[in-house]
Motif scaffolding. Structure first.
Motif, PDB file in Angstrom:
ATOM      1  N   ALA A   1      32.370  43.950  36.776  1.00  8.96           N
ATOM      2  CA  ALA A   1      31.447  44.535  37.749  1.00  8.96           C
ATOM      3  C   ALA A   1      31.906  44.142  39.147  1.00  8.96           C
ATOM      4  O   ALA A   1      32.374  43.018  39.376  1.00  8.96           O
ATOM      5  N   GLY A   2      31.796  45.099  40.079  1.00  9.67           N
ATOM      6  CA  GLY A   2      32.147  44.831  41.466  1.00  9.67           C
ATOM      7  C   GLY A   2      31.064  45.335  42.398  1.00  9.67           C
ATOM      8  O   GLY A   2      30.457  46.385  42.152  1.00  9.67           O
ATOM      9  N   TYR A   3      30.821  44.569  43.465  1.00  8.90           N
ATOM     10  CA  TYR A   3      29.826  44.960  44.465  1.00  8.90           C
ATOM     11  C   TYR A   3      30.503  44.997  45.828  1.00  8.90           C
ATOM     12  O   TYR A   3      31.015  43.976  46.302  1.00  8.90           O
TER      13      TYR A   3
ATOM     14  N   ARG B   1      35.998  47.479  52.982  1.00 11.19           N
ATOM     15  CA  ARG B   1      37.178  46.636  52.805  1.00 11.19           C
ATOM     16  C   ARG B   1      36.982  45.501  51.815  1.00 11.19           C
ATOM     17  O   ARG B   1      37.949  45.034  51.208  1.00 11.19           O
ATOM     18  N   THR B   2      35.747  45.020  51.632  1.00 13.07           N
ATOM     19  CA  THR B   2      35.523  43.752  50.947  1.00 13.07           C
ATOM     20  C   THR B   2      34.614  43.919  49.738  1.00 13.07           C
ATOM     21  O   THR B   2      33.592  44.604  49.810  1.00 13.07           O
ATOM     22  N   MET B   3      34.990  43.273  48.635  1.00  8.40           N
ATOM     23  CA  MET B   3      34.237  43.388  47.380  1.00  8.40           C
ATOM     24  C   MET B   3      34.080  42.037  46.712  1.00  8.40           C
ATOM     25  O   MET B   3      35.007  41.220  46.701  1.00  8.40           O
ATOM     26  N   LEU B   4      32.890  41.797  46.131  1.00  9.61           N
ATOM     27  CA  LEU B   4      32.657  40.689  45.218  1.00  9.61           C
ATOM     28  C   LEU B   4      32.829  41.221  43.795  1.00  9.61           C
ATOM     29  O   LEU B   4      32.418  42.341  43.495  1.00  9.61           O
TER      30      LEU B   4
ATOM     31  N   SER C   1      35.784  35.365  38.774  1.00 11.39           N
ATOM     32  CA  SER C   1      34.760  35.792  39.739  1.00 11.39           C
ATOM     33  C   SER C   1      35.224  35.399  41.127  1.00 11.39           C
ATOM     34  O   SER C   1      35.599  34.244  41.369  1.00 11.39           O
ATOM     35  N   GLY C   2      35.220  36.365  42.067  1.00 14.06           N
ATOM     36  CA  GLY C   2      35.726  36.029  43.387  1.00 14.06           C
ATOM     37  C   GLY C   2      35.443  37.111  44.412  1.00 14.06           C
ATOM     38  O   GLY C   2      34.575  37.970  44.234  1.00 14.06           O
ATOM     39  N   ILE C   3      36.213  37.051  45.473  1.00 17.29           N
ATOM     40  CA  ILE C   3      36.077  37.982  46.593  1.00 17.29           C
ATOM     41  C   ILE C   3      37.448  38.570  46.924  1.00 17.29           C
ATOM     42  O   ILE C   3      38.471  37.864  46.858  1.00 17.29           O
ATOM     43  N   ARG C   4      37.456  39.858  47.265  1.00 13.12           N
ATOM     44  CA  ARG C   4      38.695  40.533  47.618  1.00 13.12           C
ATOM     45  C   ARG C   4      38.483  41.345  48.881  1.00 13.12           C
ATOM     46  O   ARG C   4      37.464  42.038  49.010  1.00 13.12           O
ATOM     47  N   THR C   5      39.434  41.261  49.805  1.00 16.96           N
ATOM     48  CA  THR C   5      39.383  42.095  50.996  1.00 16.96           C
ATOM     49  C   THR C   5      40.747  42.723  51.221  1.00 16.96           C
ATOM     50  O   THR C   5      41.786  42.118  50.913  1.00 16.96           O
ATOM     51  N   VAL C   6      40.752  43.933  51.720  1.00 14.74           N
ATOM     52  CA  VAL C   6      41.987  44.644  52.005  1.00 14.74           C
ATOM     53  C   VAL C   6      42.062  44.920  53.507  1.00 14.74           C
ATOM     54  O   VAL C   6      41.043  44.998  54.189  1.00 14.74           O
ATOM     55  N   PHE C   7      43.274  45.013  54.010  1.00 13.12           N
ATOM     56  CA  PHE C   7      43.461  45.299  55.433  1.00 13.12           C
ATOM     57  C   PHE C   7      44.676  46.179  55.642  1.00 13.12           C
ATOM     58  O   PHE C   7      45.426  46.427  54.700  1.00 13.12           O
TER      59      PHE C   7
END
Length: 396
Positions: free
Chosen positions: A341-343, A348-351, A390-396
């Motif tokens: 699951a992703g929120y 740009r940013t997802m948990l 479980s973590g956080i992802r951001t793209v740029f």
């Protein structure tokens, strides 16, 4: 005076181009009116738990591990993409990409084997020409096989519990005499095999033009550079995909000689075919991929089913099933199950949270969870494994 003015403009543009590169003004920075250099990347960090991840040094018994890890879902990376419009429908392009561990800041310079240990741009380095007839790219290319197999993954070919686990955990690069240690590291490890399927050094790649009647694909050949033998260390790969928007069909082929160059034997061979279908917020797919090594006798089939559901602009859910059929050793089969699951906090940013379980036969060692952890610490032979990321992802 006109000639002098033209020379001055050429000199000025050359200086500006050099300045952009040197100063790193790459956020879609224009080096000229029809040129651009873009900086892009991914940062992905989170907790990673795996049961039966290795031996407890105090007791020697199998034990789990909990770590802060980079690349649970997507490998942390940065890259530069350049385009220069030279007129007449032609563009010159370049792309360089480097992976790193966001939890330590270290670069991924130790892999892959055999020719580019300590490479800065481990995830590719190409320069090429784009025209109405397609494009030609020279350097360290993504393989067409990767272009095919990743397109057949409905959930995005992520590191955690998807079709990517087949690429990075198949036995085609393993030397049976090396045992478990040879799986985790060295020339014959699964990691090196998976990376060799994904990127190809010293290669020439042709790609079809965009929007070619729904088709996309390419053909690649890598020259080994061995004196007296054009085929030694050579690689050939091809793929052809098609889509009409809702329905997609993807295929890929890979054939590489012994990457060490010590023999001229066929070594890494694979082919894949799959289909995806999108209906509103739901995307589902099935895929078949075979990995072989005629030299060692390795022969494995992977069957994959996956689905992704965009429940709302913020929430996305995924489910994957991967079945391994080992034709060389029937007791080495396995099943891998994953839900995620992703929120989205923003564009740009997802948990995210993923849970995976691998069900291994007595000789099976298919690991659950993220390839970034499995490759350095594979599952214990014949033991089932749980994994949570479980973590956080951001793209740029």
């Amino acid at each position: 005076m006109a000639a002098a003015g033209s020379a001055w403009l050429l000199l000025r543009n050359t200086i500006l181009s050099g300045g952009v590169a040197a100063l790193g003004l790459c956020v879609s920075g224009a080096a000229g009116a029809q040129s651009s250099v873009t900086l892009y990347g991914v940062m992905d960090v989170g907790l990673n738990y795996r049961s039966v991840a290795g031996a407890d040094p105090a007791t020697g018994k199998a034990a789990g591990s909990l770590a802060l890890a980079s690349g649970n879902e997507l490998t942390s990376r940065w890259g530069l993409l350049g385009l220069e419009d030279i007129g007449g429908g032609y563009k010159v392009t370049f792309k360089v990409e480097s992976g790193f561990s966001a939890d330590t800041g270290a670069g991924n310079f130790s892999v892959p084997f055999p020719n580019d240990t300590n490479s800065l741009f481990d995830r590719g380095a190409i320069v090429g020409l784009i025209g109405p007839w397609g494009s030609v790219r020279l350097g360290r290319n993504w393989s067409p096989f990767f272009d095919g197999i990743s397109a057949g993954d409905a959930t995005g070919y992520m590191n955690f519990g998807s079709l990517a686990n087949a690429t990075f955990q198949n036995a085609s690069n393993l030397n049976p005499s090396l045992g478990l240690a040879g799986v985790a590291s060295g020339a014959n490890s699964a990691a090196n095999g998976g990376l060799l399927y994904t990127w190809v050094n010293k290669s020439i790649k042709y790609m079809l033009p965009d929007n070619f009647y729904g088709f996309s694909g390419g053909l690649l050949y890598s020259l080994g550079g061995t004196p007296g033998s054009f085929s030694n260390k050579s690689t050939m790969s091809a793929n052809l995909n098609w889509t009409n928007g809702a329905l997609g069909i993807a295929s890929g082929y890979f054939d590489a000689k012994d990457p060490t160059g010590q023999t001229n034997n066929p070594w890494l061979r694979a082919y894949t075919i799959g289909t995806t279908y999108t209906a509103g917020p739901l995307k589902a797919g099935i895929n078949f991929v075979k990995f072989r090594n005629p030299t060692t006798g390795a022969n494995q089939n992977f069957y994959y089913v996956g689905a992704a559901y965009q429940a709302s602009p913020a929430w996305r859910f995924t489910a994957d099933w991967l079945h391994l059929q080992d034709l060389q050793n029937s007791s080495a089969g396995a099943n891998l199950y994953k839900v995620g699951a992703g929120y989205a906090l923003s564009k740009r940013t997802m948990l995210y949270t993923d849970v995976a379980f691998s069900d291994n036969k007595p000789k099976g060692m298919l690991g659950a969870g993220s390839n970034t952890s499995i490759l350095t610490s594979p599952a214990t032979i014949g033991r089932n494994q749980w994994a949570v990321g479980s973590g956080i992802r951001t793209v740029f």
